[in-house]
Scaffold this motif. Structure first.
Motif, PDB file in Angstrom:
ATOM      1  N   PHE A 120      -0.872   4.076  -1.811  1.00  0.00           N
ATOM      2  CA  PHE A 120      -1.470   2.752  -1.889  1.00  0.00           C
ATOM      3  C   PHE A 120      -0.393   1.830  -2.425  1.00  0.00           C
ATOM      4  CE2 PHE A 120      -5.207   0.144  -3.823  1.00  0.00           C
ATOM      5  CZ  PHE A 120      -5.134  -0.760  -2.782  1.00  0.00           C
ATOM      6  N   HIS A 121      -0.010   0.851  -1.606  1.00  0.00           N
ATOM      7  CA  HIS A 121       1.048  -0.083  -1.966  1.00  0.00           C
ATOM      8  C   HIS A 121       0.436  -1.392  -2.440  1.00  0.00           C
ATOM      9  CE1 HIS A 121       4.043   2.577  -0.217  1.00  0.00           C
ATOM     10  NE2 HIS A 121       3.163   2.783   0.738  1.00  0.00           N
ATOM     11  N   PHE A 122       0.735  -1.754  -3.686  1.00  0.00           N
ATOM     12  CA  PHE A 122       0.287  -3.016  -4.263  1.00  0.00           C
ATOM     13  C   PHE A 122       1.371  -4.073  -4.141  1.00  0.00           C
ATOM     14  CE2 PHE A 122      -2.404  -0.144  -6.737  1.00  0.00           C
ATOM     15  CZ  PHE A 122      -3.620  -0.789  -6.657  1.00  0.00           C
ATOM     16  N   LEU A 123       2.604  -3.648  -4.268  1.00  0.00           N
ATOM     17  CA  LEU A 123       3.719  -4.585  -4.269  1.00  0.00           C
ATOM     18  C   LEU A 123       3.956  -5.061  -2.838  1.00  0.00           C
ATOM     19  CD1 LEU A 123       6.033  -2.610  -6.697  1.00  0.00           C
ATOM     20  CD2 LEU A 123       4.491  -4.503  -7.250  1.00  0.00           C
ATOM     21  N   GLY A 124       3.925  -6.365  -2.638  1.00  0.00           N
ATOM     22  CA  GLY A 124       3.987  -6.910  -1.285  1.00  0.00           C
ATOM     23  C   GLY A 124       2.581  -6.980  -0.711  1.00  0.00           C
ATOM     24  N   ILE A 125       2.451  -6.768   0.572  1.00  0.00           N
ATOM     25  CA  ILE A 125       1.145  -6.773   1.224  1.00  0.00           C
ATOM     26  C   ILE A 125       0.448  -5.459   0.913  1.00  0.00           C
ATOM     27  CG2 ILE A 125      -0.053  -6.839   3.451  1.00  0.00           C
ATOM     28  CD1 ILE A 125       2.355  -8.500   4.494  1.00  0.00           C
ATOM     29  N   PRO A 126      -0.763  -5.501   0.353  1.00  0.00           N
ATOM     30  CA  PRO A 126      -1.467  -4.253   0.029  1.00  0.00           C
ATOM     31  C   PRO A 126      -1.646  -3.391   1.281  1.00  0.00           C
ATOM     32  CG  PRO A 126      -2.595  -6.125  -0.941  1.00  0.00           C
ATOM     33  CD  PRO A 126      -1.545  -6.678  -0.024  1.00  0.00           C
ATOM     34  N   GLU A 127      -1.379  -2.084   1.101  1.00  0.00           N
ATOM     35  CA  GLU A 127      -1.471  -1.173   2.248  1.00  0.00           C
ATOM     36  C   GLU A 127      -1.878   0.207   1.768  1.00  0.00           C
ATOM     37  OE1 GLU A 127       1.218  -0.008   6.095  1.00  0.00           O
ATOM     38  OE2 GLU A 127       2.273  -0.284   4.207  1.00  0.00           O
ATOM     39  N   LEU A 128      -2.845   0.783   2.449  1.00  0.00           N
ATOM     40  CA  LEU A 128      -3.277   2.150   2.194  1.00  0.00           C
ATOM     41  C   LEU A 128      -2.793   2.990   3.356  1.00  0.00           C
ATOM     42  CD1 LEU A 128      -5.006   4.166   0.518  1.00  0.00           C
ATOM     43  CD2 LEU A 128      -6.925   3.540   1.990  1.00  0.00           C
ATOM     44  N   LYS A 129      -2.054   4.060   3.034  1.00  0.00           N
ATOM     45  CA  LYS A 129      -1.486   4.899   4.090  1.00  0.00           C
ATOM     46  C   LYS A 129      -1.754   6.372   3.800  1.00  0.00           C
ATOM     47  CE  LYS A 129       2.457   3.966   5.973  1.00  0.00           C
ATOM     48  NZ  LYS A 129       3.881   3.767   6.223  1.00  0.00           N
TER      49      LYS A 129
END
Length: 127
Positions: free
Chosen positions: A17-26
């Protein structure tokens, strides 16, 4: 709900789960759209708490304008949406909600660790 490039029912493998930048769940190479801003906010809040969160706390936080019964129904709907995507990574037990943090990698945790370890190059890469 859109699940870009995803397969339902695939759980417990390399979630990030990326919070930094555009949130993205991968999961592995597949990106998952959560479908609603509330689902994103719910997942982010639970992830950042790093512990179980009560449903009552989530009701008030995400649906302050709704009465308790309606807020709880809205929470159930969003948890169901997340459970469809995350499977066993989302843990709902009684009145609490948490995540299987061993199955979920968060860039914000990596960033914090890099700063704590004074690995500023890594922190900059993550940011």
């Amino acid at each position: 709900m859109t699940l870009a490039g995803s397969k339902l029912g695939v759980v417990n493998t390399a979630w990030s789960f990326h919070f930094l930048g555009i949130p993205e769940l991968k999961q592995q190479e597949h990106s998952y759209a959560l479908g609603t801003r509330k689902a994103l906010a719910l997942l982010a809040y639970i992830a950042l708490q790093r512990k179980a969160v009560s449903r009552s706390e989530l009701d008030v936080l995400l649906w302050p304008e709704q009465d308790a019964k309606r807020a709880r129904r809205s929470l159930r709907d969003e948890l169901s949406r997340l459970k469809t995507i995350l499977g066993d990574v989302l843990i709902t037990e009684g009145d609490t909600v948490t995540l299987d943090f061993d199955s979920l990698e968060l860039d914000i945790y990596q960033f914090e660790k890099a700063v704590t370890d004074e690995d500023y190059q890594r922190a900059t890469e993550l940011y």
